[in-house]
Design a protein around this motif. Structure first.
Motif, PDB file in Angstrom:
ATOM      1  N   SER A 106       0.826  -1.345   0.063  1.00 17.04           N
ATOM      2  CA  SER A 106      -0.211   0.037   0.141  1.00 17.04           C
ATOM      3  C   SER A 106       0.915   1.252   0.016  1.00 17.04           C
ATOM      4  O   SER A 106       1.992   1.253   0.481  1.00 17.04           O
ATOM      5  CB  SER A 106      -0.941   0.098   1.236  1.00 17.04           C
ATOM      6  OG  SER A 106      -0.144   0.089   2.414  1.00 17.04           O
ATOM      7  N   ASP A 107       0.302   2.530  -0.815  1.00 13.04           N
ATOM      8  CA  ASP A 107       1.177   3.573  -0.709  1.00 13.04           C
ATOM      9  C   ASP A 107       0.619   4.610   0.324  1.00 13.04           C
ATOM     10  O   ASP A 107       0.094   4.157   1.591  1.00 13.04           O
ATOM     11  CB  ASP A 107       1.056   4.546  -2.168  1.00 13.04           C
ATOM     12  CG  ASP A 107      -0.597   4.809  -2.270  1.00 13.04           C
ATOM     13  OD1 ASP A 107      -1.236   4.901  -1.293  1.00 13.04           O
ATOM     14  OD2 ASP A 107      -0.720   4.921  -3.531  1.00 13.04           O
ATOM     15  N   GLY A 110      -3.003   4.802   1.245  1.00 11.06           N
ATOM     16  CA  GLY A 110      -3.625   3.376   1.596  1.00 11.06           C
ATOM     17  C   GLY A 110      -3.827   2.705   0.261  1.00 11.06           C
ATOM     18  O   GLY A 110      -4.519   1.587   0.392  1.00 11.06           O
ATOM     19  N   GLN A 111      -3.883   3.088  -0.805  1.00 12.06           N
ATOM     20  CA  GLN A 111      -4.054   2.333  -2.098  1.00 12.06           C
ATOM     21  C   GLN A 111      -3.271   1.486  -2.039  1.00 12.06           C
ATOM     22  O   GLN A 111      -1.916   1.393  -1.953  1.00 12.06           O
ATOM     23  CB  GLN A 111      -3.955   3.315  -3.339  1.00 12.06           C
ATOM     24  CG  GLN A 111      -4.558   2.557  -4.506  1.00 12.06           C
ATOM     25  CD  GLN A 111      -4.717   3.529  -5.686  1.00 12.06           C
ATOM     26  OE1 GLN A 111      -4.692   4.708  -5.380  1.00 12.06           O
ATOM     27  NE2 GLN A 111      -4.730   3.083  -6.864  1.00 12.06           N
ATOM     28  N   THR A 112      -3.929  -0.059  -2.407  1.00  9.15           N
ATOM     29  CA  THR A 112      -3.107  -1.154  -2.438  1.00  9.15           C
ATOM     30  C   THR A 112      -3.095  -1.572  -3.645  1.00  9.15           C
ATOM     31  O   THR A 112      -4.128  -1.719  -4.369  1.00  9.15           O
ATOM     32  CB  THR A 112      -3.915  -2.104  -1.482  1.00  9.15           C
ATOM     33  OG1 THR A 112      -3.658  -1.604  -0.091  1.00  9.15           O
ATOM     34  CG2 THR A 112      -2.950  -3.464  -1.232  1.00  9.15           C
TER      35      THR A 112
END
Length: 161
Positions: A106-107, A110-112
């Protein structure tokens, strides 16, 4: 027997046959840590070779990366991205001769994203890994004629290390 019950019976019979082919094993868990700039996959391969691992599975892995390199589903080439990423999951099989590992990261928002682990996943601060060795088993790879990929084979070892 109704048609839907017949279909359920056929599917359940197939699942039961596959489950009967599965092999059980005792396990020995290894826990270790990787440090900054180490390559995650290369380090796992080197660890398996050093310890002559015939069969193991990833139990858990948490940490951070400064770059990920993954091959996404049905893609021929990998994709790399530099930045700061949290490892949210690593799963798969490991032996001294092969690995099949998938990674999810995840970045900062929180995008995974996830995919097939390739070389080029560099540790940022740390990575903590637990691997369960299955000393009763040996993993191999044989070409499956369905798509032509080398797929997992599992055999019982005649003697423990």
């Amino acid at each position: 027997m109704t048609r839907s019950l017949l279909i359920v019976f056929i599917v359940m019979s197939a699942i039961t046959a596959q489950a009967q082919q599965a092999m059980q094993s005792t396990s020995r868990v290894h826990v270790f840590r990787l440090g900054p700039h180490q390559d995650l996959k290369k380090s796992l391969v080197a660890w398996a070779q050093l310890h002559k691992i015939k069969a193991a599975v990833v139990v858990t892995c948490v940490g951070s990366l400064e770059q990920y390199t993954l091959r996404f589903a049905n893609q021929e080439n990998g994709t790399s991205l530099a930045g700061h990423f949290e490892i949210v999951s690593l799963t798969g099989t490991i032996s001294e001769t092969s690995t099949h590992l998938h990674l999810a990261v995840s970045d900062s928002t929180g995008q995974t994203t996830g995919g097939h682990l390739l070389d080029g996943n560099f540790i940022y601060t740390t990575t903590e890994i637990a691997i369960a060795e299955l000393p009763d088993l040996a993993f191999g790879r044989e070409t499956d004629t369905t798509y032509g990929y080398k797929e997992l084979t599992v055999k019982r070892r005649s003697s423990k290390p």
